[in-house]
Design a protein around this motif. Structure first.
Motif: not given
Length: 324
Positions: A45, A48, A52, A124, A127-128
């Motif tokens: 992350v 990305m 955030r 995204y 991946r999170a």
């Protein structure tokens, strides 16, 4: 008889050595897996390319912190540092493992609730989710290390402060304060109101007080104080309760009461309507701090009850002993 005694001593020594060797091997394997899990979590992350938010940055910093400290621990073990200060090292290792487990658990929960669910479906988000999964794995690994060290302590009949009731309460107090700090990292929540700045000061002061108690025990300095350590801890706990009680009144009052500039309804917060924001909105952060303040106040009350009961028991035993 001397020969038998010598054989028993040799057998006991060899058994203890084997247990220590097994413990060190398991501990080393766990730490390497912890290093890998936290590294993967923040690597997924870190780049990305989308915001955030304050809480997301906090979770990223947790994974980086756990990775860095675990790496330092492995390096120190390679340099045989634990053999020079064995008792301090065991206390430090179990304290760090407990905190790392709690931090990774909180990061997994807060990251998924305050960030992942707001991401659109796509790479995204995947991946999170993967980062959250590795954070959960890291939590399990740190918890396993705590259990491993705990077994070693019980084997050697060694007491450690963080594995006692007051020690666990102190850890929970500091841990809850750390989560509060994550939500109040958005300075717009409190910078315009002196009463809210007082609440932030309360969280900081109480956190430092609990941290001082842990450091004193970690360094075996609790008996070097001019007063008895239980009395010192009881006084700090009572002060923290009074401070947290004031924060529990002031924070929700100035955050949610419209008469003093608060926002009683979530719909009145503009940040909660922004669909392009991939993080929890300000109103939710205010509510989270309120709930966490109440939880930490209850933990401090439990801490006070423990020490009060202990003092009462000591007083009763003293009276009984004096009467007899």
């Amino acid at each position: 008889i001397p020969v038998t005694s010598t054989c028993l001593n040799i057998t006991t020594t060899m058994s203890t050595w084997l247990i220590y060797s097994d413990h060190e091997f398991v501990d080393c394997c766990l730490q390497r897996m912890q290093l890998f899990s936290t590294c993967v979590a923040f690597s997924l992350v870190a780049d990305m390319g989308i915001g955030r938010g304050a809480v997301g940055n906090w979770t990223l910093s947790i994974w980086c912190f756990c990775f860095a400290v675990t790496l330092i621990i492995l390096i120190l073990q390679f340099c045989e540092f634990p053999s020079r200060f064995p008792f301090f090292w065991y206390k430090f290792s179990v304290t760090y493992a407990c905190y790392a487990a709690l931090l990774c658990l909180s990061a997994s929960i807060t990251y998924s609730i305050t960030y992942v669910q707001f991401l659109p479906y796509g790479p995204y988000r995947d991946r999170a989710i993967a980062a959250t999964a590795f954070s959960c794995i890291a939590y399990v690994l740190y918890a396993m290390e705590v259990a491993e060290i705990w077994d070693l302590y019980k084997l050697n009949s060694v007491t450690c402060y963080v594995l006692t009731v007051p020690g666990l309460l102190k850890m929970l107090e500091t841990f809850t304060a750390c989560v509060i700090f994550a939500f109040i990292s958005n300075t717009s929540l409190y910078q315009d109101q002196p009463a809210l700045r007082w609440c932030v000061a309360v969280y900081t002061i109480c956190f430092l007080q609990a941290a001082v108690v842990l450091v004193l025990n970690l360094g075996d300095c609790e008996y070097r104080l001019p007063i008895l350590f239980p009395i010192f801890q009881l006084g700090l706990t009572l002060l923290s309760i009074l401070l947290y009680a004031s924060a529990l009144v002031l924070w929700p009052l100035y955050q949610f009461d419209e008469k003093v500039g608060g926002q009683p309804q979530r719909s009145s917060d503009v940040s909660c309507k922004d669909e392009l924001t991939y993080s929890v909105c300000a109103w939710d952060q205010r509510l989270a701090v309120t709930v966490l303040t109440a939880i930490n106040l209850l933990i401090y009350v439990g801490d006070l009850v423990y020490w009060s009961c202990l003092f009462s028991l000591v007083y009763v035993l003293g009276c009984v002993g004096g009467g007899s």
